[in-house]
Design a protein around this motif. Structure first.
Motif, PDB file in Angstrom:
ATOM      1  N   THR A  60       5.630  55.835 -33.687  1.00  0.00           N
ATOM      2  CA  THR A  60       4.173  55.901 -33.958  1.00  0.00           C
ATOM      3  C   THR A  60       3.949  56.750 -35.217  1.00  0.00           C
ATOM      4  O   THR A  60       2.736  56.912 -35.726  1.00  0.00           O
ATOM      5  N   ASP A  97       0.474  56.963 -37.091  1.00  0.00           N
ATOM      6  CA  ASP A  97      -0.006  55.565 -37.245  1.00  0.00           C
ATOM      7  C   ASP A  97      -0.531  54.862 -36.217  1.00  0.00           C
ATOM      8  O   ASP A  97      -0.214  54.230 -35.636  1.00  0.00           O
ATOM      9  N   SER A 149      -0.839  50.949 -37.372  1.00  0.00           N
ATOM     10  CA  SER A 149       0.237  50.280 -37.187  1.00  0.00           C
ATOM     11  C   SER A 149       0.297  48.650 -37.842  1.00  0.00           C
ATOM     12  O   SER A 149       0.575  47.648 -37.201  1.00  0.00           O
ATOM     13  N   PRO A 190       0.416  51.649 -31.815  1.00  0.00           N
ATOM     14  CA  PRO A 190       1.644  51.054 -31.026  1.00  0.00           C
ATOM     15  C   PRO A 190       1.497  50.995 -29.565  1.00  0.00           C
ATOM     16  O   PRO A 190       1.174  52.278 -29.053  1.00  0.00           O
ATOM     17  N   GLY A 242       5.981  49.771 -31.805  1.00  0.00           N
ATOM     18  CA  GLY A 242       6.416  50.829 -32.657  1.00  0.00           C
ATOM     19  C   GLY A 242       7.210  50.454 -34.121  1.00  0.00           C
ATOM     20  O   GLY A 242       7.660  49.392 -34.078  1.00  0.00           O
ATOM     21  N   HIS A 243       7.167  51.358 -34.897  1.00  0.00           N
ATOM     22  CA  HIS A 243       8.197  51.171 -36.224  1.00  0.00           C
ATOM     23  C   HIS A 243       9.414  51.084 -35.906  1.00  0.00           C
ATOM     24  O   HIS A 243       9.878  52.128 -35.013  1.00  0.00           O
TER      25      HIS A 243
END
Length: 404
Positions: A32, A44, A47, A372, A55-56
């Protein structure tokens, strides 16, 4: 290493000024969180405009991409691809009943363009109904059914004629138009995202579904933002117990790799002939490998998590800001959330960014959040704390200004 300031200077000089920039230089991200080049941390809740649903730098997606890169990462769709076949098999496991043929592209807007062609050719009709405050993209076809004047005004002479806009929720107007016109399709988001997270009246979608079926008009659900578990169900329209004829998918489907999908009933999608809709990179193996993992992860508990964390986030927003004098309303479903303010959002948004929280916005007074699904309760608590602090800071600043 390139510094924050130099990055901004280069982009501002050479990149077309079509984006509303915020003062964040994203150097890396995980889950996140985003970190800039100086190591400053941000939660974030943008997103990537709803793209990073898992999620990243999601480990499963990253590994699938790496594996596919080592095998083959570009193949035109005129050539068969094992990665594409695996993705399509997974996709058909989760599409609504009867929607069993897909066109693969690179973005949500491209998915809408294909849906328009399918609707017009399969019905042999030209009229389209779309919704006020709806958003479907900025390519010319998608823009033609997007309501906002700020996006349309410079290009009105180039847009598709015969599009009627109806107030979101006004079933009677939809029915009147269907009765007097040969309408190819009704396009709508089941929940309006760009318009400010607007939920329909409980009977609106079922009523439109019944009417379109009666008049031989296709119902197209734009699930680009609201789909893929965002509302706590795989597709947002499932919240109202309906099934569309065509559905568009984008944003999170590629896990961060560009991808769009138009899926519909075979009888309609088959109306497009060879060459009438194609894409050089649509359905490429790299996107498909990522998309296959996204669907598997969603089926493996992530949709339930989106539902639970969405309820928790909305609860915390209400607990902390419900009585705040700047807040008019909080609303949403799942991880699709909004806070409507009694003032313009810009100074509050900028303070939130400065404090370490990135969100989206709508109109002039709405903070919009698409976190996310992997966000934790602790991260939600911290983000809501930042939001409340930014609201309080606005009041303090106004007080100081009033004293001057």
């Amino acid at each position: 290493m390139m510094k924050n300031g130099l990055t901004e200077e280069i982009e501002d000089r050479y990149l077309a000024g079509t984006y509303q920039k915020i003062p964040v230089v994203a150097a890396r991200a995980k889950g996140t969180k985003i970190w800039d080049m100086n190591g400053k941390e941000y939660f974030d809740f943008m997103s990537g405009y709803g793209v990073a649903i898992l999620g990243h730098s999601n480990n499963a997606i990253t590994e699938a991409i790496k594996k596919q890169v080592d095998e083959i990462y570009i193949t035109h769709t005129s050539v068969y691809s094992p990665a594409r076949a695996r993705f399509l098999r997974e996709l058909m496991n989760v599409t609504p009943t009867g929607l069993n043929m897909a066109y693969l592209s690179n973005s949500g807007a491209e998915a809408i363009e294909a849906a328009l062609k399918i609707a017009v050719k399969s019905t042999k009709r030209k009229k389209i109904i779309s919704m006020e405050k709806g958003y479907h993209g900025k390519t010319l076809g998608a823009l033609s059914i997007t309501h906002s004047a700020k996006y349309r005004s410079s290009f009105e002479d180039m847009l598709i004629p015969g599009v009627e806009f109806v107030k979101f929720g006004d079933y009677e107007h939809v029915h009147t138009l269907l009765k007097k016109e040969d309408v190819a399709a009704v396009f709508m988001e089941p929940i309006q995202g760009e318009g400010g997270i607007n939920l329909p009246d409980p009977q609106f979608l079922p009523s439109v579904r019944e009417a379109t079926s009666s008049y031989g008009t296709l119902l197209v659900m734009d699930e680009i933002q609201s789909g893929l578990g965002r509302t706590g169900k795989m597709w947002a329209h499932e919240n109202w117990g309906i099934t569309p004829d065509i559905m568009t998918i984008g944003k999170g489907i590629g896990g961060g790799i560009p991808m769009g999908v138009t899926v519909g009933k075979r009888e309609f999608v088959e109306s497009l002939g060879i060459g009438e809709q194609s894409s050089t990179t649509g359905g490429n193996p790299l996107s498909c490998a990522a998309g296959e993992v996204v669907i598997k992860e969603l089926r493996n508990g992530m949709i339930k998590r989106a539902s639970e964390m969405g309820k928790y986030t909305l609860q915390r927003m209400n607990e902390e800001t419900d009585s705040h004098r700047l807040v008019s309303q909080t609303r949403g479903i799942g991880m699709m959330l909004a806070m409507e303010l009694r003032v313009r959002f810009v100074p509050i948004l900028m303070d939130m960014i400065d404090l370490g929280l990135i969100t989206l916005y709508s109109g002039i007074n709405t903070i919009r959040m698409l976190p996310p699904y992997t966000v934790s309760k602790e991260e939600v608590d911290r983000a809501i704390e930042i939001l409340k602090t930014a609201l309080d800071q606005y009041i303090k600043k106004q007080g100081r200004n009033d004293q001057k």
